[in-house]
Design a protein around this motif. Structure first.
Motif, short mmCIF file in Angstrom:
data_model
loop_
_atom_site.label_atom_id
_atom_site.label_comp_id
_atom_site.label_asym_id
_atom_site.label_seq_id
_atom_site.Cartn_x
_atom_site.Cartn_y
_atom_site.Cartn_z
N SER A 10 15.96 15.85 -13.76
CA SER A 10 16.84 16.72 -14.55
C SER A 10 17.48 16.01 -15.74
CB SER A 10 17.93 17.29 -13.65
OG SER A 10 18.78 16.24 -13.18
N ARG A 11 17.31 14.71 -15.86
CA ARG A 11 17.94 13.96 -16.96
C ARG A 11 17.04 14.04 -18.20
NH1 ARG A 11 18.09 8.45 -13.88
NH2 ARG A 11 15.95 9.16 -13.66
N ILE A 12 16.93 15.24 -18.76
CA ILE A 12 15.98 15.47 -19.85
C ILE A 12 16.44 14.87 -21.17
CG2 ILE A 12 15.06 17.54 -18.76
CD1 ILE A 12 16.67 19.14 -20.88
N ASP A 13 17.67 14.43 -21.25
CA ASP A 13 18.19 13.86 -22.49
C ASP A 13 17.79 12.40 -22.68
OD1 ASP A 13 19.74 13.26 -20.27
OD2 ASP A 13 21.58 13.02 -21.43
N ARG A 14 17.06 11.85 -21.74
CA ARG A 14 16.62 10.46 -21.84
C ARG A 14 15.13 10.36 -21.58
NH1 ARG A 14 15.93 8.31 -16.74
NH2 ARG A 14 16.46 6.16 -17.16
N LYS A 15 14.51 9.36 -22.16
CA LYS A 15 13.07 9.12 -22.00
C LYS A 15 12.84 8.46 -20.65
CE LYS A 15 8.96 8.52 -24.20
NZ LYS A 15 8.07 9.52 -23.69
N ARG A 16 11.85 8.93 -19.91
CA ARG A 16 11.47 8.29 -18.65
C ARG A 16 10.56 7.11 -18.94
NH1 ARG A 16 12.40 9.71 -13.72
NH2 ARG A 16 10.55 8.63 -12.99
N THR A 17 10.71 6.06 -18.14
CA THR A 17 9.87 4.88 -18.30
C THR A 17 9.20 4.55 -16.96
OG1 THR A 17 11.66 3.35 -17.70
CG2 THR A 17 11.46 3.95 -20.05
N PHE A 18 8.26 3.63 -17.01
CA PHE A 18 7.60 3.18 -15.78
C PHE A 18 8.63 2.52 -14.87
CE2 PHE A 18 4.93 0.10 -13.38
CZ PHE A 18 4.17 1.04 -12.70
N LYS A 19 9.63 1.89 -15.45
CA LYS A 19 10.69 1.27 -14.65
C LYS A 19 11.42 2.32 -13.80
CE LYS A 19 14.88 -1.46 -15.00
NZ LYS A 19 15.91 -2.02 -15.88
N ASP A 20 11.61 3.52 -14.36
CA ASP A 20 12.23 4.61 -13.58
C ASP A 20 11.41 4.90 -12.33
OD1 ASP A 20 14.39 5.11 -15.33
OD2 ASP A 20 13.14 6.40 -16.58
N VAL A 71 0.83 -1.20 0.00
CA VAL A 71 0.00 0.00 0.00
C VAL A 71 0.87 1.25 0.00
CG1 VAL A 71 -1.65 1.34 1.37
CG2 VAL A 71 -2.02 -1.11 1.03
N ALA A 72 1.91 1.29 0.84
CA ALA A 72 2.82 2.45 0.90
C ALA A 72 3.52 2.64 -0.44
CB ALA A 72 3.83 2.26 2.02
N PHE A 73 3.93 1.55 -1.05
CA PHE A 73 4.61 1.61 -2.35
C PHE A 73 3.68 2.22 -3.40
CE2 PHE A 73 5.80 -0.31 -6.44
CZ PHE A 73 7.11 0.12 -6.51
N CYS A 74 2.45 1.77 -3.45
CA CYS A 74 1.48 2.29 -4.44
C CYS A 74 1.17 3.77 -4.19
CB CYS A 74 0.19 1.46 -4.42
SG CYS A 74 0.42 -0.19 -5.12
N ILE A 75 1.03 4.15 -2.93
CA ILE A 75 0.76 5.56 -2.61
C ILE A 75 1.93 6.43 -3.06
CG2 ILE A 75 0.55 7.21 -0.70
CD1 ILE A 75 -1.24 5.13 0.69
N LEU A 111 9.38 2.91 -10.76
CA LEU A 111 9.50 1.80 -9.81
C LEU A 111 10.82 1.83 -9.06
CD1 LEU A 111 8.03 -1.17 -11.91
CD2 LEU A 111 6.93 0.05 -10.01
N MET A 112 11.90 2.16 -9.77
CA MET A 112 13.23 2.13 -9.17
C MET A 112 13.51 3.34 -8.27
SD MET A 112 14.17 -0.74 -10.20
CE MET A 112 15.81 -0.79 -9.55
N GLU A 113 12.67 4.36 -8.34
CA GLU A 113 12.89 5.57 -7.55
C GLU A 113 12.00 5.61 -6.32
OE1 GLU A 113 12.16 8.19 -10.76
OE2 GLU A 113 14.14 7.86 -11.60
#
Length: 182
Positions: free
Chosen positions: A72-82, A20-24, A84-86
């Protein structure tokens, strides 16, 4: 057997609470830590803030003057994996590394024309009244900047000590992690 059942019950409850905390934190609210003095006097170094992640989750534009957290890493595309990993717990564990998340203020939205002259910001030809900035900005440019579609332009409140859109460029909407709550 009763003790084993009680232990299992505790682990199950902790597991559900973690999910639940992760989803929030992934979709609704997330804590972020201010790193540096670029948002003085509004926010201070090492101050924590809660970020409303609805702008990121539903990809909508923040309002002018909203304080936002950006990747700030605007030179790369953000993904759903980003996303999850953050997870926030990982941020606390890696607080010594270079920050990739910046806390800034929204100055321009798609289609806005920005000009920097006489140490002031002009949006669509009108000088901005910015009572929140630390001191007069010591930056001018003859260049007119037009914010592209699906991007925003951000600046720190401490204009003379801020790494913002003037140096890193326009911020894609998917790099806006959320806005300061409330």
């Amino acid at each position: 057997m009763k003790t084993l059942y009680e232990i299992w019950s505790w682990f199950r409850s902790l597991g559900i609470a973690f999910i639940v905390a992760f989803c929030i934190s992934l979709f609704v609210f997330q804590p972020f830590k201010v790193s540096g003095h670029s948002m003085d006097p509004s926010l201070h170094d090492k101050q924590y803030l809660i970020v409303n992640k609805f702008p990121h989750t539903f990809s909508y534009l923040p309002n002018y003057s909203d304080i936002v957290v950006i990747d700030s890493r605007i030179d790369r595309k953000r993904t759903f994996k980003d996303d999850l990993m953050e997870f926030p717990l990982l941020q606390f564990l890696t607080s010594g590394s270079d920050p990739i998340f910046y806390v800034k203020r929204v100055i321009g939205k798609p289609g806005d024309s920005l000009k920097f002259k006489d140490n002031q910001v002009y949006r669509n030809g009108v000088a901005l009244d910015e009572a929140y900035i630390k001191e007069a900005m010591k930056y001018s440019s003859d260049q007119k900047v037009v914010v592209p579609d699906k991007h925003i332009y951000v600046m720190g409140d401490n204009r003379n000590n801020s790494k913002d859109s003037r140096s890193i460029g326009f911020i894609p909407l998917d790099h806006v992690m959320g806005k300061k709550f409330p």
